[in-house]
Design an enzyme around this catalytic site. Structure first.
Site, PDB file in Angstrom:
ATOM      1  N   ALA A 162       0.849  -1.191   0.000  1.00  0.00           N
ATOM      2  CA  ALA A 162       0.000   0.000   0.000  1.00  0.00           C
ATOM      3  C   ALA A 162       0.880   1.235   0.000  1.00  0.00           C
ATOM      4  O   ALA A 162       2.033   1.197   0.426  1.00  0.00           O
ATOM      5  CB  ALA A 162      -0.925   0.026   1.217  1.00  0.00           C
ATOM      6  N   SER A 219       1.404   4.378   2.016  1.00  0.00           N
ATOM      7  CA  SER A 219       1.034   4.626   3.405  1.00  0.00           C
ATOM      8  C   SER A 219       1.386   6.046   3.832  1.00  0.00           C
ATOM      9  O   SER A 219       1.889   6.838   3.033  1.00  0.00           O
ATOM     10  CB  SER A 219       1.719   3.611   4.324  1.00  0.00           C
ATOM     11  OG  SER A 219       3.112   3.710   4.207  1.00  0.00           O
ATOM     12  N   SER A 242      -5.853  -0.731   8.594  1.00  0.00           N
ATOM     13  CA  SER A 242      -5.225   0.237   9.500  1.00  0.00           C
ATOM     14  C   SER A 242      -6.214   0.781  10.520  1.00  0.00           C
ATOM     15  O   SER A 242      -7.415   0.909  10.241  1.00  0.00           O
ATOM     16  CB  SER A 242      -4.651   1.399   8.685  1.00  0.00           C
ATOM     17  OG  SER A 242      -4.251   2.466   9.520  1.00  0.00           O
ATOM     18  N   TYR A 246      -5.774   8.443   3.487  1.00  0.00           N
ATOM     19  CA  TYR A 246      -5.176   7.128   3.749  1.00  0.00           C
ATOM     20  C   TYR A 246      -6.166   6.219   4.468  1.00  0.00           C
ATOM     21  O   TYR A 246      -6.385   5.070   4.078  1.00  0.00           O
ATOM     22  CB  TYR A 246      -3.903   7.288   4.578  1.00  0.00           C
ATOM     23  CG  TYR A 246      -3.329   5.974   5.065  1.00  0.00           C
ATOM     24  CD1 TYR A 246      -2.824   5.051   4.159  1.00  0.00           C
ATOM     25  CD2 TYR A 246      -3.313   5.649   6.424  1.00  0.00           C
ATOM     26  CE1 TYR A 246      -2.313   3.829   4.594  1.00  0.00           C
ATOM     27  CE2 TYR A 246      -2.803   4.439   6.856  1.00  0.00           C
ATOM     28  CZ  TYR A 246      -2.303   3.529   5.942  1.00  0.00           C
ATOM     29  OH  TYR A 246      -1.809   2.324   6.363  1.00  0.00           O
ATOM     30  N   LYS A 248      -8.143   2.622   3.063  1.00  0.00           N
ATOM     31  CA  LYS A 248      -8.197   1.327   3.744  1.00  0.00           C
ATOM     32  C   LYS A 248      -9.649   0.908   3.997  1.00  0.00           C
ATOM     33  O   LYS A 248     -10.018  -0.260   3.812  1.00  0.00           O
ATOM     34  CB  LYS A 248      -7.429   1.408   5.066  1.00  0.00           C
ATOM     35  CG  LYS A 248      -5.920   1.560   4.902  1.00  0.00           C
ATOM     36  CD  LYS A 248      -5.282   0.308   4.329  1.00  0.00           C
ATOM     37  CE  LYS A 248      -3.770   0.344   4.362  1.00  0.00           C
ATOM     38  NZ  LYS A 248      -3.157  -0.897   3.872  1.00  0.00           N
ATOM     39  N   HIS A 284       6.359   6.670  13.622  1.00  0.00           N
ATOM     40  CA  HIS A 284       5.833   6.558  14.983  1.00  0.00           C
ATOM     41  C   HIS A 284       6.865   7.017  16.016  1.00  0.00           C
ATOM     42  O   HIS A 284       8.072   7.064  15.752  1.00  0.00           O
ATOM     43  CB  HIS A 284       5.329   5.138  15.283  1.00  0.00           C
ATOM     44  CG  HIS A 284       6.401   4.103  15.325  1.00  0.00           C
ATOM     45  ND1 HIS A 284       7.305   4.010  16.349  1.00  0.00           N
ATOM     46  CD2 HIS A 284       6.701   3.109  14.468  1.00  0.00           C
ATOM     47  CE1 HIS A 284       8.120   3.013  16.117  1.00  0.00           C
ATOM     48  NE2 HIS A 284       7.784   2.449  14.980  1.00  0.00           N
TER      49      HIS A 284
END
Length: 326
Positions: A80, A82, A122, A146, A150, A191
């Protein structure tokens, strides 16, 4: 691969993994190649698969692989485009790749008789749930392209299940972190665990956005899950698609969450790093708490995480040190 293949007693499943060169896809391939001796793994990615955990590898886009789907038992769709921020700036790329591209893949699966499909979805499908606990039966209203890309795929899978009998399990991943068997995230991951660690390794000061959240220590709480636990969830999802009729969505997360201060403490306790940080302004729209409800995942897919925040930090740091010295 050939000698390994010939030594097997019997191949029970041929599994095609898209995005096999990526972070999650590579660890999924490793899991499938080592968990059992009856998987034949076909790795597909637009980039070269360097890890070697496959029986076959093919370079190309996942929406143009109909010729590879003949006699495939199950597709694991990890590929994907992302990241939330870039999806807001360039939504057409996300809808083209993640929605239209996946539709082409699903059409190819139907055409070639593939009946089982595992989709890496997600937590972005949730948007900002009111109480911070993400339940599958919530409103499911994403707040960025995004997340919508999904969610749209999950909706397509439900329609393809009804119309064509394609069994599927969608796994809504929360914040995937950590490393396994020399497989980990590339630098500049998004993250906070990776960002704090990279900042500390570079001797820089990290900015925490907000310390006035309605949490125990004032910093926001998020859900983190080790990438190897994610691979285990994929393995269980593959098995679940063998049921007579399946079209499920499950949360893949820790189920309790960690605050930003918890992250800093874990990094300082599990590495030789010192984290220098400052408090910045709270970002608009940042929820206090965002954690997976994993009850249905535990009950129906028989999965729960086995690795802790300490394991995540320790494995990620070892991977970063290994890659920075090589």
């Amino acid at each position: 691969s050939l000698s390994r293949l010939c030594s097997r007693k019997q191949i029970l499943m041929r599994i095609l993994v898209t995005g096999a060169a990526g972070y999650v896809g590579s660890v999924v391939c490793h899991k499938l190649m080592t968990r059992d001796q009856n998987y034949h793994v076909i790795a597909v990615d637009r980039n070269l698969c360097k890890h070697g955990w496959f029986d076959e590898a093919h370079e190309g886009n996942y929406n143009d692989i109909q010729h590879l789907l003949l006699d495939i038992d199950c597709v694991v769709h990890c590929a994907a485009t992302s990241l939330v921020g870039p999806s807001i700036k360039d939504p057409k790329k996300y809808y083209r790749n993640n929605v239209y591209g996946t539709q082409e893949l699903l059409d190819a699966c139907v055409a070639q008789g593939v009946k089982r499909f595992v989709f890496i979805s997600s937590a972005a499908c949730y948007g900002n749930p009111e109480n911070g606990i993400c339940k599958i039966d919530d409103s499911n209203t994403p707040i960025n392209p995004y997340g919508w890309s999904k969610r749209m795929t999950e909706i397509m899978l439900a329609d393809y299940h009804r119309a064509y009998g394609l069994n599927s399990v969608s796994l809504r991943l929360f914040n995937v972190a950590g490393a396994h068997n020399k497989l980990g995230q590339e630098k500049e991951a998004t993250h906070i665990i990776a960002r704090i660690m990279e900042s500390a390794m570079a001797g820089k000061t990290f900015t925490l956005y907000g310390d006035d959240f309605d949490t125990d220590d004032g910093t926001c709480v998020r859900d983190y899950v080790h990438v190897y636990d994610v691979a285990g969830a994929v393995h269980n999802a593959i098995k679940r698609t063998s049921r007579t009729s399946t079209c499920d969505i499950f949360n893949i997360g820790n189920g309790s969450g960690y605050s930003n201060m918890d992250i800093i403490k874990a990094i300082e306790q599990n590495t030789d790093l010192t984290v220098n940080y400052e408090i910045g302004p709270r970002r608009e729209g940042d929820p206090d708490y965002l954690v997976a409800d994993t009850y249905l995942t535990q009950q129906r897919m028989i999965w729960q995480p086995s690795l802790s925040l300490d394991d995540i930090v320790d494995s990620a740091y070892k991977f970063y040190k290994m890659t920075s010295s090589s």
